[in-house]
Enzyme design. Structure first.
Site, PDB file in Angstrom:
ATOM      1  N   ASP A   1      -6.836  -2.674  -7.241  1.00 41.07           N
ATOM      2  CA  ASP A   1      -7.447  -3.288  -6.223  1.00 41.07           C
ATOM      3  C   ASP A   1      -7.855  -4.872  -6.328  1.00 41.07           C
ATOM      4  O   ASP A   1      -7.917  -5.129  -7.604  1.00 41.07           O
ATOM      5  CB  ASP A   1      -8.598  -2.480  -5.450  1.00 41.07           C
ATOM      6  CG  ASP A   1      -9.223  -2.958  -4.232  1.00 41.07           C
ATOM      7  OD1 ASP A   1      -8.426  -2.348  -3.139  1.00 41.07           O
ATOM      8  OD2 ASP A   1      -9.863  -3.794  -4.091  1.00 41.07           O
TER       9      ASP A   1
ATOM     10  N   ARG B   1       0.797  -1.044   0.120  1.00 44.97           N
ATOM     11  CA  ARG B   1      -0.142  -0.061   0.016  1.00 44.97           C
ATOM     12  C   ARG B   1       0.722   1.336   0.096  1.00 44.97           C
ATOM     13  O   ARG B   1       0.564   2.109   0.750  1.00 44.97           O
ATOM     14  CB  ARG B   1      -0.814   0.056   1.317  1.00 44.97           C
ATOM     15  CG  ARG B   1      -1.916  -0.833   1.286  1.00 44.97           C
ATOM     16  CD  ARG B   1      -3.150  -0.434   0.625  1.00 44.97           C
ATOM     17  NE  ARG B   1      -4.129  -1.562   0.234  1.00 44.97           N
ATOM     18  CZ  ARG B   1      -5.307  -1.847   1.069  1.00 44.97           C
ATOM     19  NH1 ARG B   1      -5.350  -0.833   1.947  1.00 44.97           N
ATOM     20  NH2 ARG B   1      -6.157  -2.801   1.038  1.00 44.97           N
TER      21      ARG B   1
ATOM     22  N   TYR C   1     -14.571 -11.826   0.462  1.00 39.99           N
ATOM     23  CA  TYR C   1     -15.386 -10.617  -0.049  1.00 39.99           C
ATOM     24  C   TYR C   1     -16.752 -10.787  -0.711  1.00 39.99           C
ATOM     25  O   TYR C   1     -17.877 -10.297  -0.611  1.00 39.99           O
ATOM     26  CB  TYR C   1     -14.466  -9.641  -0.589  1.00 39.99           C
ATOM     27  CG  TYR C   1     -13.567  -9.165   0.225  1.00 39.99           C
ATOM     28  CD1 TYR C   1     -13.847  -7.836   0.781  1.00 39.99           C
ATOM     29  CD2 TYR C   1     -12.271  -9.560   0.254  1.00 39.99           C
ATOM     30  CE1 TYR C   1     -12.750  -7.375   1.700  1.00 39.99           C
ATOM     31  CE2 TYR C   1     -11.481  -8.930   1.193  1.00 39.99           C
ATOM     32  CZ  TYR C   1     -11.570  -8.155   2.059  1.00 39.99           C
ATOM     33  OH  TYR C   1     -10.668  -7.702   2.759  1.00 39.99           O
TER      34      TYR C   1
ATOM     35  N   ARG D   1      -6.905  11.894  -5.400  1.00 39.62           N
ATOM     36  CA  ARG D   1      -7.934  11.011  -5.390  1.00 39.62           C
ATOM     37  C   ARG D   1      -9.274  12.059  -5.386  1.00 39.62           C
ATOM     38  O   ARG D   1     -10.445  11.941  -5.969  1.00 39.62           O
ATOM     39  CB  ARG D   1      -8.287  10.308  -4.067  1.00 39.62           C
ATOM     40  CG  ARG D   1      -9.100   9.249  -4.060  1.00 39.62           C
ATOM     41  CD  ARG D   1      -9.347   8.377  -2.697  1.00 39.62           C
ATOM     42  NE  ARG D   1      -9.494   9.327  -1.706  1.00 39.62           N
ATOM     43  CZ  ARG D   1      -9.977   8.796  -0.475  1.00 39.62           C
ATOM     44  NH1 ARG D   1     -10.242   7.632  -0.449  1.00 39.62           N
ATOM     45  NH2 ARG D   1     -10.369   9.652   0.511  1.00 39.62           N
TER      46      ARG D   1
ATOM     47  N   ARG E   1      -3.503   6.624   1.167  1.00 37.56           N
ATOM     48  CA  ARG E   1      -4.021   7.480   1.966  1.00 37.56           C
ATOM     49  C   ARG E   1      -3.261   8.370   2.842  1.00 37.56           C
ATOM     50  O   ARG E   1      -3.267   9.443   3.290  1.00 37.56           O
ATOM     51  CB  ARG E   1      -5.218   7.533   2.668  1.00 37.56           C
ATOM     52  CG  ARG E   1      -6.498   7.378   1.824  1.00 37.56           C
ATOM     53  CD  ARG E   1      -7.697   6.811   2.676  1.00 37.56           C
ATOM     54  NE  ARG E   1      -7.318   5.329   2.971  1.00 37.56           N
ATOM     55  CZ  ARG E   1      -8.209   4.308   3.341  1.00 37.56           C
ATOM     56  NH1 ARG E   1      -9.113   4.684   3.717  1.00 37.56           N
ATOM     57  NH2 ARG E   1      -7.699   3.149   3.727  1.00 37.56           N
TER      58      ARG E   1
HETATM   59  O1  CP3 Z   1      -0.052  -1.615  -2.542  1.00 39.86           O
HETATM   60  C1  CP3 Z   1      -0.131  -0.523  -3.240  1.00 39.86           C
HETATM   61  O2  CP3 Z   1      -0.098   0.452  -3.252  1.00 39.86           O
HETATM   62  C2  CP3 Z   1      -1.202  -0.915  -4.455  1.00 39.86           C
HETATM   63  C3  CP3 Z   1      -2.428  -0.762  -4.472  1.00 39.86           C
HETATM   64  C4  CP3 Z   1      -3.387  -1.551  -3.402  1.00 39.86           C
HETATM   65  C5  CP3 Z   1      -4.702  -1.323  -3.029  1.00 39.86           C
HETATM   66  N1  CP3 Z   1      -5.185  -2.341  -2.624  1.00 39.86           N
HETATM   67  C6  CP3 Z   1      -4.992   0.096  -3.090  1.00 39.86           C
HETATM   68  C7  CP3 Z   1      -6.219   0.235  -2.138  1.00 39.86           C
HETATM   69  C8  CP3 Z   1      -3.404  -3.466  -3.366  1.00 39.86           C
HETATM   70  C9  CP3 Z   1      -2.303  -4.191  -3.643  1.00 39.86           C
HETATM   71  C10 CP3 Z   1      -4.596  -3.517  -2.937  1.00 39.86           C
HETATM   72  C11 CP3 Z   1      -4.722  -4.887  -2.517  1.00 39.86           C
HETATM   73  C12 CP3 Z   1      -5.822  -5.102  -1.573  1.00 39.86           C
HETATM   74  N2  CP3 Z   1      -7.290  -4.593  -1.575  1.00 39.86           N
HETATM   75  C13 CP3 Z   1      -6.196  -6.290  -0.723  1.00 39.86           C
HETATM   76  C14 CP3 Z   1      -5.122  -7.220  -0.213  1.00 39.86           C
HETATM   77  C15 CP3 Z   1      -3.940  -6.497   0.508  1.00 39.86           C
HETATM   78  C16 CP3 Z   1      -4.451  -6.307   1.942  1.00 39.86           C
HETATM   79  O3  CP3 Z   1      -4.284  -5.118   2.277  1.00 39.86           O
HETATM   80  O4  CP3 Z   1      -4.649  -7.101   2.763  1.00 39.86           O
HETATM   81  C17 CP3 Z   1      -7.365  -6.286   0.013  1.00 39.86           C
HETATM   82  C18 CP3 Z   1      -8.033  -7.166   1.056  1.00 39.86           C
HETATM   83  C19 CP3 Z   1      -8.204  -5.154  -0.678  1.00 39.86           C
HETATM   84  C20 CP3 Z   1      -9.421  -5.006  -0.431  1.00 39.86           C
HETATM   85  C21 CP3 Z   1      -9.615  -3.499  -0.114  1.00 39.86           C
HETATM   86  N3  CP3 Z   1      -9.610  -2.370  -0.971  1.00 39.86           N
HETATM   87  C22 CP3 Z   1      -9.977  -2.963   1.230  1.00 39.86           C
HETATM   88  C23 CP3 Z   1     -10.239  -4.018   2.219  1.00 39.86           C
HETATM   89  C24 CP3 Z   1     -10.105  -1.702   1.356  1.00 39.86           C
HETATM   90  C25 CP3 Z   1     -10.274  -0.731   2.405  1.00 39.86           C
HETATM   91  C26 CP3 Z   1      -9.141  -0.672   3.384  1.00 39.86           C
HETATM   92  C27 CP3 Z   1      -8.616   0.659   3.709  1.00 39.86           C
HETATM   93  O5  CP3 Z   1      -7.348   0.742   3.850  1.00 39.86           O
HETATM   94  O6  CP3 Z   1      -9.638   1.662   3.507  1.00 39.86           O
HETATM   95  C28 CP3 Z   1      -9.719  -1.246  -0.138  1.00 39.86           C
HETATM   96  C29 CP3 Z   1      -9.376  -0.013  -0.741  1.00 39.86           C
HETATM   97  C30 CP3 Z   1      -8.003   0.461  -1.235  1.00 39.86           C
HETATM   98  N4  CP3 Z   1      -7.356  -0.290  -1.887  1.00 39.86           N
HETATM   99  C31 CP3 Z   1      -7.472   1.601  -0.745  1.00 39.86           C
HETATM  100  C32 CP3 Z   1      -6.191   1.558  -1.687  1.00 39.86           C
HETATM  101  C33 CP3 Z   1      -5.335   2.757  -1.648  1.00 39.86           C
HETATM  102  C34 CP3 Z   1      -7.918   2.802  -0.055  1.00 39.86           C
HETATM  103  C35 CP3 Z   1      -9.080   3.556  -0.699  1.00 39.86           C
HETATM  104  C36 CP3 Z   1      -9.151   5.084  -0.474  1.00 39.86           C
HETATM  105  O7  CP3 Z   1      -8.251   5.784  -1.084  1.00 39.86           O
HETATM  106  O8  CP3 Z   1     -10.071   5.449   0.019  1.00 39.86           O
END
Ligand code: CP3
Length: 355
Positions: free
Chosen positions: A77, A27, A153, A40, A31
């Site tokens: 994602d 990640r 999910y 964003r 944010r």
């Molecule tokens: O690593 C990176 O920089 C690449 C981008 C990336 C995102 N999600 C961006 C994201 C990657 C590799 C993921 C993978 C992902 N997404 C996983 C597996 C890795 C892990 O964290 O366990 C999972 C379970 C998801 C599903 C997901 N997407 C969730 C649970 C959430 C909300 C969690 C949160 O932090 O709010 C997301 C949203 C998400 N995916 C964000 C980002 C940057 C936050 C969204 C925002 O900007 O509001």
């Protein structure tokens, strides 16, 4: 194709000699970076970032412009795949991801088919655009969720504390869960291979929820499908190996099983001792990890002590990619992330090359 200027990450994944331990952060685009929040806001939403190759490229490069990271990761994602399978992904503000049509009844599950890659074209376009913008600076990582993590999910309809729906299905109707996992596996193989075709130079499978299973259920419902994915991936592109990283959060007890599925590298969360992990599986695979992401809330001197401890625990030689044990918190201080990257690069030189 442009020559890579920094291939340290790819060499470490293949356990070839390196001058220092490479680092990227799960990640790393997100944010905690004010520039990410600004982009964003311009895009209107998180999915607005993911579906626009220009925005996805911009945010992928943001952490690299701040820190000398050794790899970029596609901004997207894992839930784009079930979205393309028709489940209707949306993000309710402050609530995380949700599906409009979760898989709850047998008819919907029986009707589920592998994702049409045409619906994921925006992802492959983003990969190609990011590769171009990187111009060989560092390698680009593609990724997907594991079939089981995606199924969590898809069945729960969003995040969950207890996974009650998916576990009820696993124990009472295992054939239905296997049907979902089969569709997910075929989707993920096609999805990752298309990312590799578009320019991804390594790929990671995120099995965020495999660690919530019993050992027996983990082998049957998560690991077996990841093994099939690894076997189905293109392992070379442009005359270079495309390494595969498998990361099961909470999988530290099962490292021998995970290291046996044919991946090049196993990701570790912070609960496993990396030196002990190396003794168990280091002959077979490289290791990635495993700094506690919440240790970034401590002061830089403490961050550096923790980096020193992990590097010493892994010990001399290649085969270690430094990373966090899970994603960076949105509340992390970017300056502390910078201190982490600096400490890894500085302190790891003593563990490589002629002593
Ligand atoms: O690593 C990176 O920089 C690449 C981008 C990336 C995102 N999600 C961006 C994201 C990657 C590799 C993921 C993978 C992902 N997404 C996983 C597996 C890795 C892990 O964290 O366990 C999972 C379970 C998801 C599903 C997901 N997407 C969730 C649970 C959430 C909300 C969690 C949160 O932090 O709010 C997301 C949203 C998400 N995916 C964000 C980002 C940057 C936050 C969204 C925002 O900007 O509001």
């Amino acid at each position: 194709m442009t020559q890579l200027k920094n291939d340290t990450f790819l060499r470490a994944l293949l356990k070839e000699p390196v001058e220092y331990t490479p680092i990227w952060m799960m990640r790393q685009a997100g944010r905690y970076l004010p520039e990410y929040r600004a982009t964003r806001a311009r895009a209107g939403s998180f999915m607005g970032l993911c579906t626009s190759p220009d925005y996805a490229t911009e945010v992928t490069l943001q952490p690299l412009d701040r820190f000398p990271l050794d790899a970029a990761i596609l901004f997207s994602d894992i839930l784009t795949v079930p979205d393309a399978m028709g489940l209707g992904l949306y993000f309710a503000e402050g609530e995380g991801p949700k599906f409009q049509r979760p898989l709850r009844d047998e008819a919907a599950i029986r009707a589920l088919a592998p994702a049409d890659m045409g619906k994921l074209r925006y992802v492959f376009d983003a990969v190609a655009s990011i590769r171009k913008a990187l111009d060989g600076r560092v390698p680009l990582i593609g990724f997907s969720g594991s079939p089981f993590t995606l199924a969590c999910y898809m069945v729960e309809g969003g995040g969950s504390d207890d996974f009650r729906h998916v576990k009820a299905m696993l124990y009472s109707r295992p054939e239905l869960l296997h049907h979902i996992l089969e569709a997910n596996t075929q989707s993920v193989i096609a999805y990752l291979n298309a990312q590799i075709d578009a320019g991804a130079q390594a790929v990671q499978i995120f099995d965020t929820w495999g660690g919530a299973l019993s050992h027996a259920a983990y082998r049957e419902f998560s690991l077996a499908y990841m093994q099939r994915i690894v076997a189905g991936l293109k392992r070379e592109a442009d005359g270079r190996k495309v390494p595969v990283i498998v990361f099961t959060k909470g999988g530290g007890q099962w490292l021998e099983d995970i290291a046996a599925i044919g991946a090049d590298c196993v990701g570790l969360d912070w609960t496993t001792d990396i030196g002990q992990a190396r003794a168990r599986v280091g002959a077979k695979v490289a290791l990635q990890g495993n700094f506690d992401p919440n240790a970034l809330f401590a002061e830089p001197a403490a961050i550096e002590r923790e980096v020193a401890r992990i590097l010493a625990s892994y010990g001399q030689g290649s085969g270690h990619v430094f990373n966090l044990g899970h994603g960076i918190s949105q509340f992390a201080d970017p300056a502390h992330a910078g201190a982490l990257v600096d400490a890894v690069h500085r302190l790891s030189r003593g563990y490589h090359g002629a002593a």
